[in-house]
Design an enzyme around this catalytic site. Structure first.
Site, PDB file in Angstrom:
ATOM      1  CG  HIS A   1       2.745  -3.138   4.366  1.00  0.00           C
ATOM      2  ND1 HIS A   1       1.672  -3.954   4.629  1.00  0.00           N
ATOM      3  CD2 HIS A   1       3.349  -2.900   5.561  1.00  0.00           C
ATOM      4  CE1 HIS A   1       1.629  -4.213   5.932  1.00  0.00           C
ATOM      5  NE2 HIS A   1       2.635  -3.573   6.510  1.00  0.00           N
TER       6      HIS A   1
ATOM      7  CD  GLU B   1       0.568  -4.330   1.278  1.00  0.00           C
ATOM      8  OE1 GLU B   1      -0.160  -3.427   1.752  1.00  0.00           O
ATOM      9  OE2 GLU B   1       0.778  -5.403   1.867  1.00  0.00           O
TER      10      GLU B   1
ATOM     11  CG  HIS C   1      -2.770  -2.807   3.944  1.00  0.00           C
ATOM     12  ND1 HIS C   1      -1.480  -2.847   4.405  1.00  0.00           N
ATOM     13  CD2 HIS C   1      -3.421  -1.908   4.726  1.00  0.00           C
ATOM     14  CE1 HIS C   1      -1.343  -2.006   5.420  1.00  0.00           C
ATOM     15  NE2 HIS C   1      -2.513  -1.424   5.632  1.00  0.00           N
TER      16      HIS C   1
ATOM     17  CD  GLU D   1      -4.772  -6.968   3.395  1.00  0.00           C
ATOM     18  OE1 GLU D   1      -4.082  -6.818   2.363  1.00  0.00           O
ATOM     19  OE2 GLU D   1      -4.297  -6.865   4.536  1.00  0.00           O
TER      20      GLU D   1
END
Length: 395
Positions: free
Chosen positions: A161, A164, A306, A365
């Site tokens: 992404h 990110e 991420h 994450e």
């Protein structure tokens, strides 16, 4: 460091002189025949930089060795000269072991800076393999770094992404610290990195989405057609903080053939800064590149980094293997992140990997807050993630 072969030199002898593991020395010179080194041939010796030294009055190679704390046999190996014929003013080469940082981690990466840093690392540590595995929509290279000789094949990627890209910094910092530890001999959190090298073959793709990352970290591209497309997708706004997609508005982590139709039916139906799965699975060159890499290499496990949430997603449709839970529990223990088995989400890289290979796959994450996370969090995030990297040696 480039080394000119002198009479009597063998790879084994060079390995001993410079204290470089033989296999790493061989890996640094993949196109040479180990049994047929020729006098005058140039090979690469990892972990060393060279400095020039001008001979002063009263100098001997022994005194130069002692004063610079460099073993005499390393100086002799690096300089094909008669030690008894030194002349004042002559210049010799001193091999200096790398024991300090060679990269800076004080700002977010762009694709160009990433390329520069990767080439710097390959130049200093030529036993690592760097190759271009694909190209983005804007024809920017997507790189894979491979390092290690182990039977366990682990893949880690970042910056699927656009907003990110701190994940790229985390991966590059680990690669840098891993290599520096091999050179200095200093362990990382009591882990001998030569053992890591011998037991794990590590694949790293630090930046899956170079176009998107550059949009966030550099602004609009020069190409007029792409500029117009991006502004149209972003409602003419030049604030791209919300942009997760690739440069043509497709979410690369919604691109995989793992119940892709579910995501397609309930998410955006046209290009968007986020949450558009694309016109069909693997329509985007970046997503296809990553699928091709996995199909080529057949990794034992994959980790996609991420942001944000400090959680680790590790299951998909009950297809994950039993050992996946043992591994993720250890990831959670060392990082403080919370393992989460199932969420109502499909078509991700991790989902597809688990579905197709029935092997452990993880979406990690990193950090907390609103994307893009401030770079001031980098040091803390890196320390949390470092434990996850190292756990792969033991589980």
């Amino acid at each position: 460091m480039d080394l000119v072969i002198q009479p009597g030199m063998t790879y084994y002898r060079i390995s001993s002189i410079f204290n470089v593991p033989l296999q790493q020395l061989l890996n640094a010179n993949p196109y040479t025949n180990p049994s047929m080194l020729r006098i005058g041939q140039v090979i690469k010796v990892p972990y060393y930089q060279t400095h020039s030294y001008k001979i002063q009055s009263g100098d001997t190679l022994w005194s130069v060795s002692q004063n610079n704390q460099i073993p005499l046999d390393q100086i002799l190996a690096t300089n094909p000269i008669d030690p008894y014929q030194l002349r004042v003013g002559d210049t010799i080469t001193l091999p200096v072991r790398i024991n300090n940082d060679i990269l800076n981690f004080d700002q977010l990466y762009t694709s160009e800076r990433l390329e520069d840093d990767l080439f710097t690392l390959v130049n200093q540590y030529p036993f690592i393999s760097l190759r271009e595995i694909g190209r983005s929509v804007q024809n920017k290279p997507i790189y894979e770094v491979s390092i290690g000789e182990g039977d366990k094949h682990v893949h880690i990627n970042g910056s699927f992404h656009a907003n990110e890209s701190i994940t790229t910094s985390v991966i590059m910092r680990f690669l840098h610290d891993y290599l520096l530890s091999l050179s200095s001999g200093e362990p990382i959190r009591d882990v001998n990195m030569n053992a890591f090298y011998d037991q794990i073959t590590l694949s790293l793709v630090p930046m899956v989405n170079p176009d998107g990352v550059d949009l966030i970290n550099q602004g609009l591209p020069d190409d007029e057609a792409i500029r117009d497309l991006v502004l149209s997708i972003n409602n003419q706004s030049t604030n791209f903080n919300n942009w997760k997609a690739n440069i043509r508005g497709v979410d690369l982590n919604n691109q995989y053939p793992a119940n892709w139709e579910i995501e397609s039916n309930r998410k955006r139906q046209q290009p968007s800064p986020r949450n558009y799965p694309g016109p069909y699975p693997l329509s985007e060159p970046e997503a296809k590149t990553m699928a091709n890499l996995v199909e080529e290499k057949g990794f034992d496990r994959v980790l996609a980094l991420h942001t944000q949430g400090e959680v680790i997603y590790w299951g998909y449709e009950g297809l994950e293997p039993r050992e996946a839970q043992t591994i993720v529990n250890e990831y959670g223990r060392v990082s403080g992140y919370i393992p989460i088995r199932y969420v109502d989400s499909h078509a991700g890289f991790k989902d597809w990997y688990i579905q197709e290979y029935r092997r452990p796959g993880y979406t990690v994450e990193l950090g907390r807050g609103t994307n893009p996370l401030p770079f001031s969090q980098f040091d803390e995030i890196y320390e949390e993630t470092l434990g996850i990297f190292l756990v792969n040696l033991f589980f």
